[in-house]
Design a protein around this motif. Structure first.
Motif, short mmCIF file in Angstrom:
data_model
loop_
_atom_site.label_atom_id
_atom_site.label_comp_id
_atom_site.label_asym_id
_atom_site.label_seq_id
_atom_site.Cartn_x
_atom_site.Cartn_y
_atom_site.Cartn_z
N LEU A 1 0.73 -1.24 0.03
CA LEU A 1 0.07 -0.03 0.11
C LEU A 1 0.98 1.45 -0.01
O LEU A 1 0.41 2.37 -0.64
N ASP A 2 1.87 1.04 0.63
CA ASP A 2 2.89 2.35 0.99
C ASP A 2 3.31 2.64 -0.56
O ASP A 2 3.42 3.68 -1.02
N ALA A 3 4.00 1.59 -1.20
CA ALA A 3 4.54 1.78 -2.71
C ALA A 3 3.15 2.25 -3.50
O ALA A 3 3.46 3.10 -4.61
N TYR A 4 2.06 1.58 -3.60
CA TYR A 4 1.07 2.02 -4.47
C TYR A 4 0.61 3.32 -4.13
O TYR A 4 0.34 4.24 -5.22
N GLU B 1 3.19 2.87 -11.05
CA GLU B 1 4.37 1.89 -11.18
C GLU B 1 4.20 0.68 -10.44
O GLU B 1 4.37 -0.36 -10.97
N VAL B 2 3.07 0.51 -9.51
CA VAL B 2 2.67 -0.66 -8.75
C VAL B 2 1.72 -1.42 -9.55
O VAL B 2 1.76 -2.65 -9.77
N VAL B 3 0.64 -0.74 -10.31
CA VAL B 3 -0.28 -1.34 -10.95
C VAL B 3 -0.44 -0.54 -12.27
O VAL B 3 -1.17 0.38 -12.53
N PRO B 4 0.39 -1.01 -13.50
CA PRO B 4 0.48 -0.39 -14.88
C PRO B 4 -1.08 -0.80 -15.08
O PRO B 4 -1.47 -1.79 -15.08
N GLY B 5 -1.41 0.54 -15.88
CA GLY B 5 -2.82 0.17 -16.48
C GLY B 5 -4.11 0.47 -15.50
O GLY B 5 -5.06 0.38 -15.87
N THR B 6 -3.67 1.03 -14.31
CA THR B 6 -4.79 1.30 -13.43
C THR B 6 -5.53 2.45 -13.90
O THR B 6 -4.72 3.34 -14.52
N THR B 7 -6.79 2.49 -13.69
CA THR B 7 -7.42 3.80 -13.94
C THR B 7 -7.50 4.84 -13.01
O THR B 7 -8.21 5.82 -13.13
N MET B 8 -6.98 4.56 -11.82
CA MET B 8 -6.73 5.57 -10.60
C MET B 8 -6.20 6.64 -11.14
O MET B 8 -4.81 6.67 -11.39
N GLY B 9 -6.80 7.65 -11.05
CA GLY B 9 -6.08 8.92 -11.50
C GLY B 9 -5.70 10.01 -10.41
O GLY B 9 -5.78 10.99 -10.59
#
Length: 168
Positions: A118-121, A127-135
């Protein structure tokens, strides 16, 4: 083998962190059964809540998240999933939420929302979840991320507050 040699061997095993494998009869070549998700989640929550004084700062930081996420009782889905019980939970598992392909991929790879993950995210989501839609660009300050994680950890999966966190 002499008793003293056995004691020294036992001490060496314990020092190497292998004592649980020896006691359970699992050899180093075997993969032990993974701990249950509940055990992992409880350990991660305890780690996140080690300094409960961070919770109030985390609540203030959560303002940056609440346009898309909710925590607490009676949560609803928004652009992002509810975050009750997220600390220590498997990624992409909020029931009824349609996750991005990027999040679906890391969920299929068994990503666990540990405190460190969670800290990295929260520092750099893409970087942690390539392709995430979280803006969300991320939180650069480690102390702010730690406080936010503590705040999130203070909510059980059902939205109730965890133990003493209710008084925060």
């Amino acid at each position: 083998m002499k008793l003293e040699t056995i004691r020294q061997f036992g001490a060496a095993i314990a020092a190497a962190g292998l004592i649980s494998s020896v006691l359970t009869g699992v050899s180093a070549a075997e993969d032990p059964e993974p701990a249950s998700p509940e055990v992992d989640q409880a350990a991660e929550i305890a780690k996140a809540l080690a300094d409960r004084s961070l919770i109030s700062n985390g609540k203030r930081s959560f303002v940056k998240c609440q346009a898309c996420h909710m925590v607490g009782e009676n949560v609803q889905r928004r652009a992002g999933p509810p975050l009750n019980g997220v600390v220590g939970r498997a990624a992409g598992t909020s029931e009824g939420f349609r996750y991005s392909p990027g999040m679906q991929k890391v969920a299929a790879d068994n990503l666990l929302w540990s405190v460190e993950m969670l800290d990295a995210y929260l520092k750099a989501p893409r970087e942690v979840v390539p392709g995430t839609t979280m803006g969300f660009a991320g939180l650069p300050k480690p102390e702010e991320r730690a406080a936010l994680i503590a705040y999130l950890a203070s909510f059980a999966a059902d939205g109730t507050r965890v133990d003493a966190a209710a008084s925060e």
